[in-house]
Design an enzyme around this catalytic site. Structure first.
Site, PDB file in Angstrom:
ATOM      1  CB  THR A  86      -0.904   0.015   1.259  1.00 22.08           C
ATOM      2  OG1 THR A  86      -1.412   1.346   1.462  1.00 22.08           O
ATOM      3  CG2 THR A  86      -0.152  -0.388   2.515  1.00 22.08           C
ATOM      4  CD  GLU A  88      -2.163   5.071   4.926  1.00 25.01           C
ATOM      5  OE1 GLU A  88      -1.737   5.100   6.083  1.00 25.01           O
ATOM      6  OE2 GLU A  88      -2.678   6.064   4.374  1.00 25.01           O
TER       7      GLU A  88
HETATM    8  P1  NAP Z   1     -11.637  -4.517   2.037  1.00 30.87           P
HETATM    9  O1  NAP Z   1     -12.777  -4.189   1.163  1.00 30.87           O
HETATM   10  O2  NAP Z   1     -11.630  -4.031   3.451  1.00 30.87           O
HETATM   11  O3  NAP Z   1     -11.468  -6.107   2.030  1.00 30.87           O
HETATM   12  C1  NAP Z   1     -10.640  -6.766   2.966  1.00 30.87           C
HETATM   13  C2  NAP Z   1     -11.031  -8.230   2.996  1.00 30.87           C
HETATM   14  O4  NAP Z   1     -10.195  -8.903   3.952  1.00 30.87           O
HETATM   15  C3  NAP Z   1     -12.475  -8.495   3.447  1.00 30.87           C
HETATM   16  O5  NAP Z   1     -12.980  -9.538   2.645  1.00 30.87           O
HETATM   17  C4  NAP Z   1     -12.309  -8.967   4.887  1.00 30.87           C
HETATM   18  O6  NAP Z   1     -13.325  -9.836   5.311  1.00 30.87           O
HETATM   19  C5  NAP Z   1     -11.012  -9.737   4.759  1.00 30.87           C
HETATM   20  N1  NAP Z   1     -10.337  -9.999   6.035  1.00 30.87           N
HETATM   21  C6  NAP Z   1     -10.092  -9.149   7.053  1.00 30.87           C
HETATM   22  N2  NAP Z   1      -9.382  -9.785   8.028  1.00 30.87           N
HETATM   23  C7  NAP Z   1      -9.200 -11.048   7.586  1.00 30.87           C
HETATM   24  C8  NAP Z   1      -8.555 -12.190   8.111  1.00 30.87           C
HETATM   25  N3  NAP Z   1      -7.921 -12.157   9.312  1.00 30.87           N
HETATM   26  N4  NAP Z   1      -8.547 -13.343   7.390  1.00 30.87           N
HETATM   27  C9  NAP Z   1      -9.166 -13.410   6.197  1.00 30.87           C
HETATM   28  N5  NAP Z   1      -9.816 -12.371   5.644  1.00 30.87           N
HETATM   29  C10 NAP Z   1      -9.806 -11.201   6.330  1.00 30.87           C
HETATM   30  O7  NAP Z   1     -10.258  -4.012   1.402  1.00 30.87           O
HETATM   31  P2  NAP Z   1      -9.896  -3.723  -0.134  1.00 30.87           P
HETATM   32  O8  NAP Z   1     -10.074  -2.283  -0.395  1.00 30.87           O
HETATM   33  O9  NAP Z   1     -10.543  -4.731  -0.988  1.00 30.87           O
HETATM   34  O10 NAP Z   1      -8.327  -3.965  -0.119  1.00 30.87           O
HETATM   35  C11 NAP Z   1      -7.771  -5.239  -0.430  1.00 30.87           C
HETATM   36  C12 NAP Z   1      -6.343  -5.288   0.086  1.00 30.87           C
HETATM   37  O11 NAP Z   1      -5.576  -4.267  -0.535  1.00 30.87           O
HETATM   38  C13 NAP Z   1      -6.194  -5.061   1.576  1.00 30.87           C
HETATM   39  O12 NAP Z   1      -5.110  -5.861   2.006  1.00 30.87           O
HETATM   40  C14 NAP Z   1      -5.843  -3.592   1.696  1.00 30.87           C
HETATM   41  O13 NAP Z   1      -5.116  -3.349   2.879  1.00 30.87           O
HETATM   42  C15 NAP Z   1      -5.003  -3.412   0.458  1.00 30.87           C
HETATM   43  N6  NAP Z   1      -4.995  -2.093  -0.148  1.00 30.87           N
HETATM   44  C16 NAP Z   1      -6.147  -1.474  -0.479  1.00 30.87           C
HETATM   45  C17 NAP Z   1      -6.123  -0.240  -1.100  1.00 30.87           C
HETATM   46  C18 NAP Z   1      -7.387   0.486  -1.505  1.00 30.87           C
HETATM   47  O14 NAP Z   1      -7.312   1.698  -1.762  1.00 30.87           O
HETATM   48  N7  NAP Z   1      -8.513  -0.187  -1.608  1.00 30.87           N
HETATM   49  C19 NAP Z   1      -4.888   0.352  -1.413  1.00 30.87           C
HETATM   50  C20 NAP Z   1      -3.726  -0.321  -1.073  1.00 30.87           C
HETATM   51  C21 NAP Z   1      -3.773  -1.555  -0.466  1.00 30.87           C
HETATM   52  P3  NAP Z   1     -14.666  -9.290   6.059  1.00 30.87           P
HETATM   53  O15 NAP Z   1     -15.639  -8.998   4.959  1.00 30.87           O
HETATM   54  O16 NAP Z   1     -15.054 -10.440   6.912  1.00 30.87           O
HETATM   55  O17 NAP Z   1     -14.267  -8.072   6.829  1.00 30.87           O
HETATM   56  N1  GDD Z   2     -12.425   7.420   6.531  1.00 32.02           N
HETATM   57  C1  GDD Z   2     -12.495   8.761   6.655  1.00 32.02           C
HETATM   58  N2  GDD Z   2     -13.630   9.321   7.169  1.00 32.02           N
HETATM   59  N3  GDD Z   2     -11.455   9.497   6.218  1.00 32.02           N
HETATM   60  C2  GDD Z   2     -11.581  10.850   6.310  1.00 32.02           C
HETATM   61  C3  GDD Z   2     -12.712  11.474   6.825  1.00 32.02           C
HETATM   62  C4  GDD Z   2     -13.784  10.681   7.284  1.00 32.02           C
HETATM   63  O1  GDD Z   2     -14.803  11.163   7.762  1.00 32.02           O
HETATM   64  N4  GDD Z   2     -12.527  12.813   6.734  1.00 32.02           N
HETATM   65  C5  GDD Z   2     -11.323  13.009   6.190  1.00 32.02           C
HETATM   66  N5  GDD Z   2     -10.737  11.818   5.938  1.00 32.02           N
HETATM   67  C6  GDD Z   2      -9.385  11.636   5.375  1.00 32.02           C
HETATM   68  C7  GDD Z   2      -8.503  10.691   6.186  1.00 32.02           C
HETATM   69  O2  GDD Z   2      -7.958  11.367   7.330  1.00 32.02           O
HETATM   70  C8  GDD Z   2      -7.456  10.335   5.133  1.00 32.02           C
HETATM   71  O3  GDD Z   2      -6.475  11.328   5.072  1.00 32.02           O
HETATM   72  C9  GDD Z   2      -8.252  10.372   3.815  1.00 32.02           C
HETATM   73  O4  GDD Z   2      -9.496  11.016   4.111  1.00 32.02           O
HETATM   74  C10 GDD Z   2      -8.542   8.992   3.219  1.00 32.02           C
HETATM   75  O5  GDD Z   2      -9.065   8.174   4.237  1.00 32.02           O
HETATM   76  P1  GDD Z   2      -9.664   6.714   3.898  1.00 32.02           P
HETATM   77  O6  GDD Z   2     -10.670   6.816   2.824  1.00 32.02           O
HETATM   78  O7  GDD Z   2     -10.087   6.112   5.194  1.00 32.02           O
HETATM   79  O8  GDD Z   2      -8.442   5.943   3.248  1.00 32.02           O
HETATM   80  P2  GDD Z   2      -6.901   5.854   3.644  1.00 32.02           P
HETATM   81  O9  GDD Z   2      -6.144   6.666   2.644  1.00 32.02           O
HETATM   82  O10 GDD Z   2      -6.677   6.124   5.077  1.00 32.02           O
HETATM   83  O11 GDD Z   2      -6.600   4.294   3.422  1.00 32.02           O
HETATM   84  C11 GDD Z   2      -7.032   3.643   2.235  1.00 32.02           C
HETATM   85  O12 GDD Z   2      -6.028   3.723   1.248  1.00 32.02           O
HETATM   86  C12 GDD Z   2      -4.799   3.046   1.580  1.00 32.02           C
HETATM   87  C13 GDD Z   2      -3.832   3.257   0.394  1.00 32.02           C
HETATM   88  O13 GDD Z   2      -3.245   4.506   0.480  1.00 32.02           O
HETATM   89  C14 GDD Z   2      -7.355   2.198   2.591  1.00 32.02           C
HETATM   90  O14 GDD Z   2      -7.952   1.560   1.487  1.00 32.02           O
HETATM   91  C15 GDD Z   2      -6.110   1.422   2.967  1.00 32.02           C
HETATM   92  O15 GDD Z   2      -6.432   0.034   3.148  1.00 32.02           O
HETATM   93  C16 GDD Z   2      -5.087   1.574   1.825  1.00 32.02           C
HETATM   94  O16 GDD Z   2      -3.907   0.890   2.145  1.00 32.02           O
END
Ligand code: NAP
Ligand code: GDD
Length: 343
Positions: A126, A128
């Site tokens: 990620t 992050e």
């Molecule tokens: P998501 O919608 O939160 O999906 C996460 C999945 O992991 C859900 O199916 C959840 O199951 C499952 N899970 C959580 N804990 C688990 C465990 N201990 N064992 C098995 N399954 C588990 O996240 P996503 O956005 O699809 O992201 C997919 C992956 O990419 C994650 O690893 C995330 O950290 C990473 N990532 C996401 C982003 C983004 O912007 N979306 C960016 C960078 C990296 P439940 O439904 O039961 O909760």
């Molecule tokens: N969730 C949330 N809710 N975020 C808020 C809010 C709010 O009400 N208001 C402002 N934000 C700001 C957060 O502080 C952060 O800076 C930004 O919006 C994005 O927050 P999220 O949408 O929660 O995503 P994230 O960037 O923290 O994390 C997501 O992206 C990562 C990749 O950069 C997740 O998908 C992570 O799993 C992923 O790794």
């Protein structure tokens, strides 16, 4: 021979889109889902693919569970998408986040090493990891500086993937993905929270959207584009680390303003800091307020990624612009509220 893929976290946002993509390519898809009292299939149902997936109970924090499943199926490819993925929650549940996001990848890598060494492995790393960014834009060579328990746990997941690649010659790749969103995004993430709540306001069910740091900047793309990049990483003859990003960054405020415009709300901003509000110019109603509870103990202020390496290696580039992404999400939630099926 039919290729098989084990996807952990198959019912999450990325799991659903990746399963759809691999099924369209003729893969046998084994979907790992952790046990819950009420299994959650809404995304897979919405894509119409639930019945095409072979589900297996798989919690990545349980090493023996991982080894049993990998040994039983010996999948061609393993995509580790399972994670406690909400950064905010990781401040409240740091130990669980470490188990799922740090030990999880280790458990799978060790399972592959001992029980199915030919399986290729994808780790969901990620942006992050860059946290307090050391360089703009961020690339594969930018130093990491995690700013949350989530990012610190993912840092271990990233390096243990690199370690197994280098130590044991495994085909293990790490995708350093910047934020990617969609109408299937979880409701707690800021983009979906914005589109869901504004849709509810536009239909007269809710008064106000409460947000935290609206000055945060993210490099937001469409999840459907990013899962294709995951697949492509595992088709390369050599494994590696690849950034997937759009090379554009926008504030949370911009996302909300554009989303509102697709719901008939002409959002203008007034005031500063905690007193800033978003007002509907047409009605004069305050539709956005700032709430301290949504700020994080330590924040990632700016993310901006350069996906040049992935583009050069396998031609990956995003197909959906920021404006198209916001419109897609806004319209989906506006329609869901209209149909009374908001998730
Ligand atoms: P998501 O919608 O939160 O999906 C996460 C999945 O992991 C859900 O199916 C959840 O199951 C499952 N899970 C959580 N804990 C688990 C465990 N201990 N064992 C098995 N399954 C588990 O996240 P996503 O956005 O699809 O992201 C997919 C992956 O990419 C994650 O690893 C995330 O950290 C990473 N990532 C996401 C982003 C983004 O912007 N979306 C960016 C960078 C990296 P439940 O439904 O039961 O909760
Ligand atoms: N969730 C949330 N809710 N975020 C808020 C809010 C709010 O009400 N208001 C402002 N934000 C700001 C957060 O502080 C952060 O800076 C930004 O919006 C994005 O927050 P999220 O949408 O929660 O995503 P994230 O960037 O923290 O994390 C997501 O992206 C990562 C990749 O950069 C997740 O998908 C992570 O799993 C992923 O790794």
């Amino acid at each position: 021979m039919t290729k098989s893929a084990l996807i952990t976290g198959v019912n999450g946002q990325d799991g659903a889109y990746l399963a759809q993509h691999l099924l369209s390519l003729g893969y046998r898809v084994i979907g790992g889902m952790r046990r819950s009292s009420t299994p959650n299939f809404w995304r897979l149902d919405e894509l119409g693919i639930t019945r095409q997936i072979e589900f297996v109970p798989l919690d990545v924090s349980d090493a023996s569970n991982c080894t049993d499943i990998v040994r039983r199926y010996k999948p061609t490819e393993v995509y580790n998408l399972a994670a406690q993925s909400f950064v905010e929650a990781s401040f409240h549940q740091p130990y669980y986040t470490l188990e799922a996001d740090g030990s999880g990848p280790l458990n799978l890598l060790e399972s592959i090493r001992v029980a199915s060494p030919e399986s290729r492995f994808y780790q969901a790393s990620t942006s992050e990891l860059y946290g307090k960014v050391q360089e703009i834009p961020q690339t594969e060579s930018t130093p990491f500086y995690p700013r949350s328990p989530y990012a610190a746990a993912k840092l271990y997941g990233h390096w243990i993937t690199v370690n197994h690649r280098e130590a044991y010659g495994m085909h293990a790749s790490s995708g350093i993905l910047f934020n990617h969103e969609s109408p299937l995004r979880g409701p707690e993430f800021v983009t979906r929270k914005i589109t869901m709540t504004l849709a509810s306001i536009a239909h007269g069910h809710t008064d106000c959207l409460m947000l935290g740091n609206i000055n945060a900047k993210r490099d937001w793309g469409f999840a459907g584009d990013y899962v294709k990049g995951m697949y492509l990483m595992l088709q390369q003859s050599s494994p590696g680390d690849f950034v997937l990003a759009t090379n554009e960054t926008h504030t949370v405020r911009e996302f909300a303003t554009i989303a509102a415009s697709h719901m008939g709300i002409d959002l203008i901003w007034d005031g500063e800091g905690l007193k800033e509000i978003g007002v509907d110019r047409k009605t004069g109603a305050t539709v956005v307020k700032i709430d301290e509870r949504f700020f994080r103990p330590s924040e990632v202020d700016l993310l901006l990624g350069n996906p040049r390496k992935a583009n050069a290696a396998f031609g990956w580039k995003p197909s959906t612009s920021f404006g198209e992404l916001v419109e897609m999400m806004a319209k989906a939630d506006y329609d869901r509220v209209a149909r009374g099926v908001l998730q």
